[in-house]
Structure formats: structure tokens, C-alpha cells
Design a protein around this motif. Structure first.
Motif, PDB file in Angstrom:
ATOM      1  N   ILE A  78       0.895  -1.313   0.093  1.00 19.36           N
ATOM      2  CA  ILE A  78       0.118  -0.168  -0.013  1.00 19.36           C
ATOM      3  C   ILE A  78       0.871   1.111   0.042  1.00 19.36           C
ATOM      4  O   ILE A  78       0.419   2.253   0.129  1.00 19.36           O
ATOM      5  CB  ILE A  78      -1.083   0.086   1.295  1.00 19.36           C
TER       6      ILE A  78
ATOM      7  N   VAL B 107     -11.585 -12.199   8.229  1.00 15.47           N
ATOM      8  CA  VAL B 107     -12.735 -12.044   7.583  1.00 15.47           C
ATOM      9  C   VAL B 107     -13.819 -13.330   8.304  1.00 15.47           C
ATOM     10  O   VAL B 107     -15.163 -12.839   8.543  1.00 15.47           O
ATOM     11  CB  VAL B 107     -13.155 -11.936   6.342  1.00 15.47           C
TER      12      VAL B 107
ATOM     13  N   ALA C 157      -3.396  -1.254   8.375  1.00  9.02           N
ATOM     14  CA  ALA C 157      -2.781  -2.147   7.594  1.00  9.02           C
ATOM     15  C   ALA C 157      -3.054  -3.761   8.444  1.00  9.02           C
ATOM     16  O   ALA C 157      -3.254  -4.650   7.546  1.00  9.02           O
ATOM     17  CB  ALA C 157      -1.204  -2.035   7.374  1.00  9.02           C
ATOM     18  N   ASP C 158      -3.092  -3.539   9.431  1.00  6.01           N
ATOM     19  CA  ASP C 158      -3.411  -4.896  10.223  1.00  6.01           C
ATOM     20  C   ASP C 158      -4.461  -4.642  11.038  1.00  6.01           C
ATOM     21  O   ASP C 158      -4.647  -3.699  11.959  1.00  6.01           O
ATOM     22  CB  ASP C 158      -1.854  -5.327  11.025  1.00  6.01           C
TER      23      ASP C 158
ATOM     24  N   GLY D 127      -7.541  -2.263   6.426  1.00  2.00           N
ATOM     25  CA  GLY D 127      -6.940  -1.163   5.397  1.00  2.00           C
ATOM     26  C   GLY D 127      -6.003  -1.555   4.381  1.00  2.00           C
ATOM     27  O   GLY D 127      -5.908  -0.765   3.553  1.00  2.00           O
ATOM     28  N   PHE D 128      -5.272  -2.644   4.393  1.00  2.11           N
ATOM     29  CA  PHE D 128      -4.289  -3.067   3.602  1.00  2.11           C
ATOM     30  C   PHE D 128      -5.308  -3.362   2.133  1.00  2.11           C
ATOM     31  O   PHE D 128      -5.165  -3.211   1.042  1.00  2.11           O
ATOM     32  CB  PHE D 128      -3.566  -4.242   4.170  1.00  2.11           C
ATOM     33  N   THR D 129      -6.238  -4.330   2.361  1.00  3.56           N
ATOM     34  CA  THR D 129      -7.304  -4.697   1.347  1.00  3.56           C
ATOM     35  C   THR D 129      -7.707  -3.361   0.658  1.00  3.56           C
ATOM     36  O   THR D 129      -8.097  -3.263  -0.503  1.00  3.56           O
ATOM     37  CB  THR D 129      -8.240  -5.599   1.805  1.00  3.56           C
TER      38      THR D 129
ATOM     39  N   ASN E  93      -6.983  -0.349   0.546  1.00  4.59           N
ATOM     40  CA  ASN E  93      -6.235   0.512  -0.080  1.00  4.59           C
ATOM     41  C   ASN E  93      -5.743  -0.212  -1.411  1.00  4.59           C
ATOM     42  O   ASN E  93      -5.739   0.681  -2.548  1.00  4.59           O
ATOM     43  CB  ASN E  93      -4.896   0.897   0.793  1.00  4.59           C
TER      44      ASN E  93
ATOM     45  N   GLY F  52      -7.306   2.491   4.224  1.00  6.67           N
ATOM     46  CA  GLY F  52      -5.652   2.412   4.522  1.00  6.67           C
ATOM     47  C   GLY F  52      -5.253   2.971   5.978  1.00  6.67           C
ATOM     48  O   GLY F  52      -4.028   3.116   5.665  1.00  6.67           O
TER      49      GLY F  52
ATOM     50  N   GLY G 257       3.224  -1.138   4.798  1.00  8.53           N
ATOM     51  CA  GLY G 257       2.138  -2.174   4.833  1.00  8.53           C
ATOM     52  C   GLY G 257       1.883  -2.874   6.129  1.00  8.53           C
ATOM     53  O   GLY G 257       2.224  -2.427   7.060  1.00  8.53           O
ATOM     54  N   ASN G 258       1.524  -4.223   5.881  1.00 10.30           N
ATOM     55  CA  ASN G 258       0.930  -5.078   7.131  1.00 10.30           C
ATOM     56  C   ASN G 258       2.087  -5.889   7.463  1.00 10.30           C
ATOM     57  O   ASN G 258       3.113  -6.004   6.962  1.00 10.30           O
ATOM     58  CB  ASN G 258      -0.218  -5.751   7.003  1.00 10.30           C
TER      59      ASN G 258
END
Lengths: 328, 328
Positions: free
Chosen positions: A179, B190, B145-146, B225-227, B229, B142, A186-187
Motif C-alpha cells: 500500500i 474475515v 494495515a493490520d 486497511g491493506f485490502t 487501499n 488504508g 504495509g502490514n
């Protein structure tokens, strides 16, 4: 060389699987093994003229359905086309196996029936990501929803070998989906994966922001299977909604209808570029044998191409090359 | 009501920030507070005719740069436009604060200077995802991220309130970004988030496959937030590469050039739909005050819209509504 296809797998089986196999005779030099219900296969084969000696039928009495629980299906449906194909692959009777059947079962079968290459923690699906500048390899396309840094490291190696051998991209550029462009973004997963990839012998170009994926900034796009699956499906969705909007614009009046005629060929080229059937499938790399996962809704062209690329993987020794490199 | 803008934030500051503030006078009824270097602001203001009583200047002597380390910058640059704006927000002197400055610093400032709403673990960026059927809200865009399942649960609530109050989407449909439609699919995050959302009072429609995001299948798109972004940037990238291909097709010959003229207006509409400047920014929801993050490359139109939507958030009590709902 023998390449097999799971005749019973896919939404349009067995009609399109058999048709694809027949079409593949023209684009491959292998013997093609049709695994599935012999009666149904023979009905389909009657429709075509072909060189009999290049087609072999292996009869199976069971089918793994899309609604079956993957592990249970692989363990219990021993005479299914999928399990029989995997057993033949394991035993070295065939050089590659194409299936558009239950994805979960195919992944489970890859682990349980075919087995992993020594040193590989998780096999991964290596999909093609089409761009205007050519095809890139995206991995993992969805086999592993949760990943460790080690997995991404292995995926990058396997996909680099695949890109090199099958798509003839020399020293492919490897990008890590992130990102932000800078190191340290990033993560937790990508931060640690970055460190591993930086130390590798790959042509690692660093972080790859998602907006640069369609530019073919990287030849090999590395990410966890959750992100990879989102990338593939979202690209498909955005492209589709774009085409729909464009179609609507072209239908507005006589002038726009004329415009549609004038750019028809270009639009066809664009559509062709985005057409997954051009590539046919995604190999599940990291197994002790070549498994090619075809799209569930594959038509004969997709199966033909899946068989063609499976043969190319076999001829270029993708699996043994991965074994050699990853054992180090 | 007073709404402030960080005049020094963004690639095109202070020219476009001041211009956007002046433009916003027409579309808002608030007093607009310009925070930044007074000398520079006054030079810009001289270019325009406007109602003097609706513009206020707060002079600051420092600027947080994009290359500054976020937490360090927030702690040390006490007289920066960003930190002063956040302090005013915290003290209730303004009802909202727009900034296109260093994103990391804005997030850090939200936590350290403005503070979280009681009961919220992590604030989230709620971005607009434009579709042909209207705007959807995507969160987290974003900031995190985790994430933990609890975070996604909170994001879904905050974004639902935002969609309802500001975009007037009654009982917005909440979709959880996933790699399969069925319950039980996806990664660990998820799967657990699904269970929490299922039990909530939200209008949860279940898993949302990425290919359905551009269809506006859901009004609120929830993910880490990673996904998030990746989704925003990839959509931008795919759309851009599509437009580029289309442009190229239109330049091929006289016929295609004519076609381009004939569909010019439709293409303009498509471009407008994808234009982030129409929405101007993404609020960082979950803080004790309204922070609106504008795009780094915002022009005056984007700043004008960011101010307009900030006022709308304030008028519809988005922050106090979140406080009320999330305290339960």
C-alpha cells in the motif's frame, strides 16, 4: 508425453472438456488422456474426427461436485475423475493434469494425493494477469487465504520460474503488492516478506502499489491468496463495468452507434486482452506434479489453452526446476 | 459553524487550498478558517473577491512535510498547521478539519491530539468508491494495515452511519470483502468478522466478492486497511489503463477519430464518475472530532468538496451519532 484432463470438471463438462481436448490435438504433440465417464465421453467423441491414437480414455465412476466438502470428497470419492487423475500424476503415468472441478478439492488433492515438493510449505496458484503490455504472473491467486512471509518468498520463486520457462520472460521483475512504494510500508506480512525477498537472488523490484499492477510494472506479482484473489476478481469487475458503461454510451443515438462501428475492432482487441480463455488456467505450483486449475466456467477454448500451457510447463520442466531451486 | 482547512497540506498548497476555500464559500454556510502561513495566505487571498467576514486566518510557523516521520512530526512540530488544526478541533473551536498533508501524520494526530471515541479501538478512513449506480462507502481505506475482527465490526458501524447521514442511503447494505460468496470462506480475519457482523443490527448482506464491488452490490464495503487501499488503487489503475487503451484506439485513423468525437460527452461522464475530486476526501471516523483527509494531489475543486462534505458531516452529527451507537 501424456497430458490428462478431468472430463467431468467445470460448469460446461463434459461437452466443452472433450471439445477442448480435441481442439488441443492441433496445438500440442502429446497424447491426451480423458478421465471420466466412458459412456459420456464416447458420445461426445462421436461428434469429431481426430487421430484416434492420440486420445486415451480412463473410465471413472464418480464425480466430485462443487458442493462437496473438499477434503472429504478427495478421501472418499476414490474413483472420481479428479482423484484418479491425481493418482496417475503421482504415479508418473501422466505429465500433467487439467481440471476445472471443485477448487477446494483440487487444492486438497494436490496436498493429499500428489504431495508437496520437499522444502515447499504451501503450493500456490499462479494466475495470469493480462495487461496491455502483455501477461504477468500473479501468485497466490487464492489457494492460501492466510500466509506467512515464508510462503510469499516461495511463491515468488515458483512464479519466477514459471514466468521464465513458460512465458519466456527472462529474469522476471518481482513486485510485492503493498500500500506504499517505500520500504517499511504495509502490514506485518508484507514487511517481513520484503526483508526475505530483498535478500533473495530474485529480480526483486520492491513494493508494487496496486495502481501500477495494470501497467505491467512487475512481471511477477506476489501477494497472499486473499489479496491475489481480490486483485483478480476486482480487475474483472472494474473492466466489466467499464465495458458495460461504454456499451451504454454507444447505444445512445445514431451518432454513437456509428462510433461503435468505427472502433469495433479496437474494442474486440481490448476484450480479447482481458479474456481468461486465452490462457486457460493457473498451475498449482509446489506440488510433486503438474496440476493446472482451469476456470469453472471454461469453454473448449479455455480447456484447449489449459492443455497447451500444461504441455509447455511439462516440456520446460517447471516442476523439476522448482524442486531444484527450492531445495537449496 | 466553523470549518478549518490546513492551508499548507497537499502537493498544490497553498494555491489550491486557498482557492478551494474561497470556492467553498458558495457551497457552504460555515465560517472557513485558514490555518497556515499568514503571509502566503494573504498573497493568495488577494486574487479573489469574497465575503471577508466568512474567512478567518490562524497563523502557524511550521509545516509537516510528506517525508517527516508521522509520530515525531506530530509531537515536535507544535506550531504546524496540522497540529494547530487538530488542537482547535479537540478544543471545540472548529467543527471540522480538512487536510491533504502527510497521511501518516494525520492518522497519528487523530489518535494523539484529537483522541478516539470511547469504545473505538481504531479510527478508520471512510473513502468513497464511485460506481455507475452511485457512490459507495469503503472502509478502511488504508489507516490500519493490520486489523482484528473487532476493528472491522466497528468500521462497518461507522461507515453505515456516514453513508446514512451524508449520502442519505437509508439502512445501507453492508458487504464484507471476501474471496467467496458463501459463509465460512476467506482468511481468519474475515471469518471471525463475519460472525460478529451477522449478529449486529446492521443491514449485513454477507460476503462481497471483489468482482461485485463496482456493481454497487453493497453500499458499505468493509475490509482491513491493506485490502481497502489495494481495492481503491487497483480500481484507479484498471480504469486508467482502460481509458488509455481507449484513447489509443480512437487515435488509429480518421474513422476512429470521428468516433471519438461522437462519444465525447459519454466519455466525459465516465471520467467524471471516476473523479475523486467530486467527493474531495475521506473522513477519519472514530476520533473525537471530524478530520477529513483530502487526496495529496487535490486541486481547488477537491478542497471545495472536502469542505462541503465536512460541513455536511458536522450538520448531520456524524461524530456524535457514532459516539452514541458505539458506546452501546
Amino acid at each position: 508425453m501424456k497430458i490428462a484432463i478431468d472430463v467431468m470438471g467445470g460448469d460446461l463438462a463434459p461437452i466443452e472438456t472433450v471439445k477442448g481436448a480435441i481442439e488441443a490435438l492441433e496445438f500440442t504433440s502429446s497424447q491426451i488422456v480423458l478421465i471420466g465417464d466412458k459412456g459420456k465421453i464416447e458420445i461426445e467423441l462421436k461428434k469429431y474426427k481426430f487421430e484416434k491414437s492420440r486420445i486415451e480414455i480412463i473410465h471413472t465412476s464418480e464425480v466430485i461436485l462443487n458442493e462437496d466438502k473438499p477434503v472429504k470428497a478427495i478421501k472418499s470419492k476414490k474413483d472420481s475423475s479428479m482423484v484418479v487423475g491425481m493418482k496417475m500424476l503421482k504415479d508418473g503415468e501422466i505429465e500433467g493434469f487439467v481440471s476445472a472441478g471443485n477448487t477446494g478439492a483440487l487444492l486438497a488433492g494436490g496436498l493429499l494425493k500428489v504431495g508437496r515438493i520437499k522444502g515447499i510449505d504451501r503450493p500456490a496458484l499462479c494466475s495470469i494477469y493480462p495487461t496491455s503490455k502483455g501477461a504477468c504472473v500473479l501468485t497466490d491467486a487464492g489457494a492460501n487465504a492466510d500466509c506467512k512471509p515464508r510462503n510469499l518468498f516461495e511463491f515468488a520463486h515458483m512464479a519466477s520460474i514459471y514466468a521464465d520457462k513458460v512465458f519466456e520472460i527472462e529474469n522476471p521483475k518481482v513486485g510485492l503488492v503493498n500500500i506504499g512504494a517505500e520500504e517499511g510500508k504495509g502490514n506485518a506480512l508484507v514487511k517481513e516478506s520484503y526483508d526475505l525477498l530483498k535478500e533473495s537472488e530474485l529480480n526483486f523490484i520492491g513494493n508494487l502499489e496496486a495502481r501500477n499492477i495494470p501497467n505491467a510494472t512487475a512481471d511477477v506479482i506476489v501477494c497472499d491468496g486473499f489479496t491475489g484473489n481480490v486483485i483478480l476478481k476486482l480487475s474483472e469487475g472494474v473492466a466489466k463495468s467499464f465495458i458495460d458503461m461504454l456499451k451504454k454510451s454507444f447505444l445512445k443515438n445514431i451518432g454513437t452507434k456509428l462510433a461503435a462501428l468505427l472502433v469495433k475492432n479496437s474494442l474486440k482487441d481490448m476484450k480479447k486482452m482481458l479474456d481468461y480463455t486465452e490462457y486457460g488456467g493457473a498451475p498449482l505450483l509446489g506440488c510433486n506434479g503438474l496440476i493446472m486449475k482451469a476456470h469453472g466456467s471454461s469453454n473448449s477454448k479455455a480447456f484447449m489453452n489449459a492443455l497447451k500451457y500444461t504441455e509447455k510447463c511439462a516440456l520446460t520442466n517447471v516442476v523439476s526446476e522448482i524442486t531444484k531451486v527450492l531445495e537449496k
